[in-house]
Design an enzyme around this catalytic site. Structure first.
Site, PDB file in Angstrom:
ATOM      1  N   CYS A  45       1.052  -1.174   0.118  1.00 24.16           N
ATOM      2  CA  CYS A  45       0.251  -0.082  -0.109  1.00 24.16           C
ATOM      3  C   CYS A  45       0.867   1.109  -0.020  1.00 24.16           C
ATOM      4  O   CYS A  45       0.590   2.071  -0.657  1.00 24.16           O
ATOM      5  CB  CYS A  45      -0.829  -0.122   1.294  1.00 24.16           C
ATOM      6  SG  CYS A  45      -0.053  -0.246   2.907  1.00 24.16           S
TER       7      CYS A  45
ATOM      8  N   THR B 265      -1.475  -2.516  11.969  1.00 26.30           N
ATOM      9  CA  THR B 265      -2.212  -3.753  11.190  1.00 26.30           C
ATOM     10  C   THR B 265      -2.056  -4.852  11.839  1.00 26.30           C
ATOM     11  O   THR B 265      -1.485  -4.910  13.142  1.00 26.30           O
ATOM     12  CB  THR B 265      -1.281  -4.065  10.084  1.00 26.30           C
ATOM     13  OG1 THR B 265       0.224  -4.416  10.270  1.00 26.30           O
ATOM     14  CG2 THR B 265      -0.912  -2.725   8.958  1.00 26.30           C
ATOM     15  N   ASN B 266      -2.544  -6.191  11.111  1.00 22.32           N
ATOM     16  CA  ASN B 266      -2.528  -7.207  11.988  1.00 22.32           C
ATOM     17  C   ASN B 266      -1.094  -7.966  12.374  1.00 22.32           C
ATOM     18  O   ASN B 266      -1.032  -8.903  13.061  1.00 22.32           O
ATOM     19  CB  ASN B 266      -3.289  -8.339  11.301  1.00 22.32           C
ATOM     20  CG  ASN B 266      -5.081  -8.133  11.435  1.00 22.32           C
ATOM     21  OD1 ASN B 266      -5.179  -7.939  12.504  1.00 22.32           O
ATOM     22  ND2 ASN B 266      -5.869  -8.391  10.395  1.00 22.32           N
TER      23      ASN B 266
END
Length: 335
Positions: A153, A183-184
């Site tokens: 991204c 994020t994860n």
């Protein structure tokens, strides 16, 4: 186009919603989670709100507005029934299969063993593979490509910006910082992680960590190979990020107004319209949530010192904007 999604996490679900809205035939989802849970997470999203479709689950499937999508739970991509299902493109969004081959499986297994025609990685590949950033190196897309990476991204935000700056003023070198949503791949409370900073509670600190996004620009803009580097600061927001790019330009008498004018005009060209955005509104990260652009230049924040030393900031929804490019790329691959 017949589409399959491997991995139904944050990117997989956003890809689904964008593809579904475009009327793309989503045939199957492979995820080790049960259909009831997958349907619930598709319907209810803490970041983007409740999905405006009717979502149900049944044995071996989810149903969205009356359309049934097959759910498979297979660990090894070699064993997926893509040939039988006539899959044109697989979106590889598990984050696990970033190598062509490995003992646990690789992204090429979708094509070479499972029988899909093409596969798109939603992460940078760990090996040699064609990397595409739309608006930057679309011309490299051809019918012979079996596997491509949609980069990250952050590279999707940075590369269009760098392309315009380099073509207009020449970039000698530059450094980037992305102020990035968590994020994860971080812990919500302190727990072990191979990156000791990512081991710390994601919503409680500004967390410096690595990113290959700046170096990866050289994959799509070879003329900038070795000229950019960068780092990342993970911050306590669930989506919405911003690239802070500082560059030494070859044009030594460049002004803020020139830079902004060039970027604004570039955002209106057929090549970059819908990919590069431009604003002079005093926005914050929550304002670009759900924005489908790869990169939204914040013209208010452009700065220039003497001798072509410049700073440019550009926003991006690291989930929705990126997922939009994944679907765009899938459609371009099968044209």
């Amino acid at each position: 186009m017949k589409l399959a999604i491997n991995g139904f996490g944050r990117i997989g679900r956003n890809v689904f919603k964008i593809a579904f809205e475009r009327g793309i035939d989503i045939v199957a989802i492979n995820d080790l989670t049960d259909p009831k849970t997958l349907a619930h997470l598709l319907k209810y999203d803490s970041t983007f709100g409740v999905y405006n479709k009717k979502v149900e689950s049944r044995d071996g499937a989810i149903v969205v507005d009356g359309r049934e999508i097959k759910i498979i739970a297979e660990r090894d991509p070699k064993n997926l029934p893509w040939a039988k299902l006539g899959i044109d493109v697989v979106i590889e969004s598990t984050g696990v299969f970033s190598s062509a081959t490995s003992d646990k499986g690789g992204y090429l297994d979708h094509v070479n063993h499972a029988g899909a025609k093409k596969v798109i990685l939603t992460v940078p590949a760990k090996d040699e593979i064609k990397t595409i950033v739309l608006g930057v190196n679309d011309h490299d897309i051809n019918s012979d490509l079996k596997a491509v990476s949609n980069a990250s991204c952050t590279t999707n935000c940075l590369a269009p910006l760098a392309k315009v700056l380099h073509e207009s003023f020449g970039i000698e070198q530059g450094l980037m910082t992305t102020v990035h949503a968590y994020t994860n791949d971080q812990r919500i409370l302190d727990l072990p992680h191979s990156d000791l900073r990512r081991a710390r509670a994601a919503a409680l600190s500004i967390i410096p960590t690595s990113t290959g996004a700046a170096k990866a620009v050289g994959l799509v803009l070879p003329e900038l190979k070795g000229k950019l580097n960068g780092t990342s600061m993970r911050v306590p927001v669930p989506t919405g990020s911003i690239v802070d790019l500082t560059v030494q330009l070859k044009k030594k008498d460049v002004t803020k107004e020139e830079i902004n004018s060039v970027l604004r005009k570039a955002s209106e060209t057929p090549e970059l319209k819908g990919i590069l955005g431009y604003t002079e509104d005093p926005i914050v990260s929550s304002d670009i949530k759900g924005n489908s652009h790869s990169s939204i230049v914040d013209g208010l924040e452009t700065m220039v010192l003497e001798n072509g030393f410049a700073k440019i900031l550009s926003w991006y929804d690291n989930e929705f904007g990126y997922s939009t490019r994944v679907v765009d790329l899938a459609q371009k691959l099968v044209k």
